[in-house]
Write an enzyme that holds these catalytic residues in place. Sequence first.
Site, PDB file in Angstrom:
ATOM      1  CD  GLU A 212      10.033  -5.952   6.443  1.00 47.87           C
ATOM      2  OE1 GLU A 212       9.694  -4.848   5.944  1.00 47.87           O
ATOM      3  OE2 GLU A 212       9.936  -6.197   7.649  1.00 47.87           O
TER       4      GLU A 212
ATOM      5  CE  LYS B  93      -3.151   2.212   3.093  1.00 48.83           C
ATOM      6  NZ  LYS B  93      -3.878   2.087   4.352  1.00 48.83           N
TER       7      LYS B  93
ATOM      8  N   GLY C 152      -4.096  -2.238   5.861  1.00 50.76           N
ATOM      9  CA  GLY C 152      -3.378  -3.393   5.319  1.00 50.76           C
ATOM     10  C   GLY C 152      -3.983  -4.726   5.707  1.00 50.76           C
ATOM     11  NE  ARG C 153      -5.053  -4.312  12.104  1.00 56.55           N
ATOM     12  CZ  ARG C 153      -4.482  -3.119  12.172  1.00 56.55           C
ATOM     13  NH1 ARG C 153      -3.447  -2.829  11.407  1.00 56.55           N
ATOM     14  NH2 ARG C 153      -4.942  -2.191  12.994  1.00 56.55           N
TER      15      ARG C 153
ATOM     16  CD  GLU D 105      -0.460  -4.823  12.034  1.00 57.25           C
ATOM     17  OE1 GLU D 105       0.649  -5.372  11.938  1.00 57.25           O
ATOM     18  OE2 GLU D 105      -1.065  -4.390  11.044  1.00 57.25           O
TER      19      GLU D 105
ATOM     20  CG  HIS E 112      -2.061 -36.442  17.310  1.00 55.35           C
ATOM     21  ND1 HIS E 112      -2.034 -37.689  17.898  1.00 55.35           N
ATOM     22  CD2 HIS E 112      -3.206 -36.399  16.591  1.00 55.35           C
ATOM     23  CE1 HIS E 112      -3.109 -38.375  17.532  1.00 55.35           C
ATOM     24  NE2 HIS E 112      -3.831 -37.610  16.742  1.00 55.35           N
TER      25      HIS E 112
ATOM     26  CE  LYS F  74       6.206  -1.106   9.306  1.00 55.22           C
ATOM     27  NZ  LYS F  74       5.103  -0.441   8.617  1.00 55.22           N
TER      28      LYS F  74
HETATM   29  O1  F6P Z   1       3.131  -4.403   9.848  1.00 60.03           O
HETATM   30  C1  F6P Z   1       2.655  -3.121   9.668  1.00 60.03           C
HETATM   31  C2  F6P Z   1       1.995  -2.927   8.343  1.00 60.03           C
HETATM   32  O2  F6P Z   1       1.747  -1.572   8.210  1.00 60.03           O
HETATM   33  C3  F6P Z   1       0.722  -3.744   8.166  1.00 60.03           C
HETATM   34  O3  F6P Z   1      -0.372  -3.187   8.773  1.00 60.03           O
HETATM   35  C4  F6P Z   1       0.655  -3.870   6.699  1.00 60.03           C
HETATM   36  O4  F6P Z   1      -0.227  -4.873   6.342  1.00 60.03           O
HETATM   37  C5  F6P Z   1       2.085  -4.160   6.360  1.00 60.03           C
HETATM   38  O5  F6P Z   1       2.824  -3.335   7.253  1.00 60.03           O
HETATM   39  C6  F6P Z   1       2.511  -3.945   4.928  1.00 60.03           C
HETATM   40  O6  F6P Z   1       2.380  -2.624   4.514  1.00 60.03           O
HETATM   41  P1  F6P Z   1       2.459  -2.195   2.990  1.00 60.03           P
HETATM   42  O7  F6P Z   1       1.316  -2.823   2.272  1.00 60.03           O
HETATM   43  O8  F6P Z   1       2.377  -0.705   2.980  1.00 60.03           O
HETATM   44  O9  F6P Z   1       3.771  -2.681   2.423  1.00 60.03           O
END
Ligand code: F6P
Length: 521
Positions: free
Chosen positions: A206, A200, A260-261, A346, A377, A489
């Site tokens: 990452e 987003k 995001g979530r 979160e 198990h 971060k």
């Molecule tokens: O982990 C924090 C967060 O902001 C999440 O809420 C989100 O889903 C994720 O990082 C990834 O964010 P982006 O889609 O901006 O890369």
Amino acid sequence: MSFPKINPTNTAAWHKLAKHFDSIKNTKMQDLFSNDPSRAGRMHIDWQDFYLDYSKNRVNDETMRLLFQLAEEVQLKSAIDAQFSEEKINETEDRVVGHTALRDFGAMKPEVAETLQKIKGFTEEVIGGNWKGYTGKSIKSIVNIGIGGSDLGPNMVCDALQYYKNHLDLRFISNVDGDHVMETIKDLDPETTLFIIVSKTFTTQETLTNAQTVRKWFLEQAGEEAIEKHFVAVSSNLEAIAKFGISSQNVFPIWDWVSGRFSLWSAAGLSIACAVGYDNFENLLKGAHEMDVHFRTANFDENIAVVLALLSVWYNNFFNSESECVVPYSQYLSKLVPYLQQGIMESNGKSTDRNGDPVDYQTGSIVWGSTGTNAQHAFFQLIHQGTKLIPTDFIAFTNSLHGNEDHHNKLLANCFAQTEALLQGTYGSETENNFKVFEGNKPTNTILIKKLTPNSLGSLIAMYEHKLFVQGVVWNIFSYDQWGVELGKKLAKGTLAAIENEDGIDTLNISTRRLIDKFRG
Ligand code: F6P
């Protein structure tokens, strides 16, 4: 209308619940059932293809009455209306919370409808083999690059809907672990692979690192001009996408009112639509919308998400349960728990209330679990005979997809047997030694769904979304921000500079400094 900001512990219902808790805490569910044959007939909700049995909980009618009173007193109804009326209930980020609008086909925003059409067109091209790579070959493999909400939802749904999948080979890269990136792409053919970069913000370390690595790998075989045939992006940051070299035609928008979530319903779900086709993706959205309507309109005592949320509050705040377990009896749902962990933890891992004050009561609980029967198990021993009270959700489907009756009977027999054993234990029967005593009286919910389809999966996911929202409303916290992730971060940038050239290393704690020294060798 404004979003309520009521401290739950100041309500009359909370005080009554605390008193009521003292009178019921030692009550055995086994006795509640024997004294009340109609209990299971009352404590369930039948909704469409869902059947929620919540009778195996440490509650009686009075408990439920008080929990519903609590929901009234914290003005849950106004809170639900505020969310659906697009008020900026994500106050700390000054945002509307609009993921439910992504699946409301009856009142769809033009930009959402337009994006869905774009997803439809794109996926039809790719699945039908008409989207050609730089050497004219059709796409065979798709790699989704994203993290958190830009990975967990699509990844979980693609797995859950495996039965409905087409020929495309779907893979996911999320961790900034170079070994995993290389393992995922090492056998792929760049000529027939499509990369979907989902971010987003398009600033996530990452995702950007992984996308750059993959881009480099791709360019070892192809020229820059080939990028537009093999890279698409889902994002709201057009500038950063352009810098990466992705053509604006290959961008699927996502908006700041989609967290995001909760984004799998948006273009972040592009890989889902590729994997199972647009129609199945649309059915997933429709199933979620049906749950939205149920959530908005059903009375609290007939409202699945509300009942589940209030029960969870009951254990979290009165029994002091630290965690709750989710056990789907379907291997298709093996990624549901990690998905829910982000959604729930979160969202509700907060200790400042909506008035900006520190809370002095418990909020979000720890969510964990695995699929049944594997879980039986592994960790079920602790739920049965350990010292902790762990309310557990059992999720099962009446029908299997491949129709293997023998397996399915055994699977469901195990599911029901566990809820029975957790309830009943060895209560009332003579056992020869203490090691074999099962106290029972362990709370469970059973969510029995007719069949795993895109539609029912959509409803199930939306059910948990609404559950966590109700919990956040009761706890008077903001469920839709995630400031707690930001500090880590920020610090990771500092530790990276320290690792790469010792920049700022002196500002770090001595333990961290020593770890970096050890790593640098
Ligand atoms: O982990 C924090 C967060 O902001 C999440 O809420 C989100 O889903 C994720 O990082 C990834 O964010 P982006 O889609 O901006 O890369």
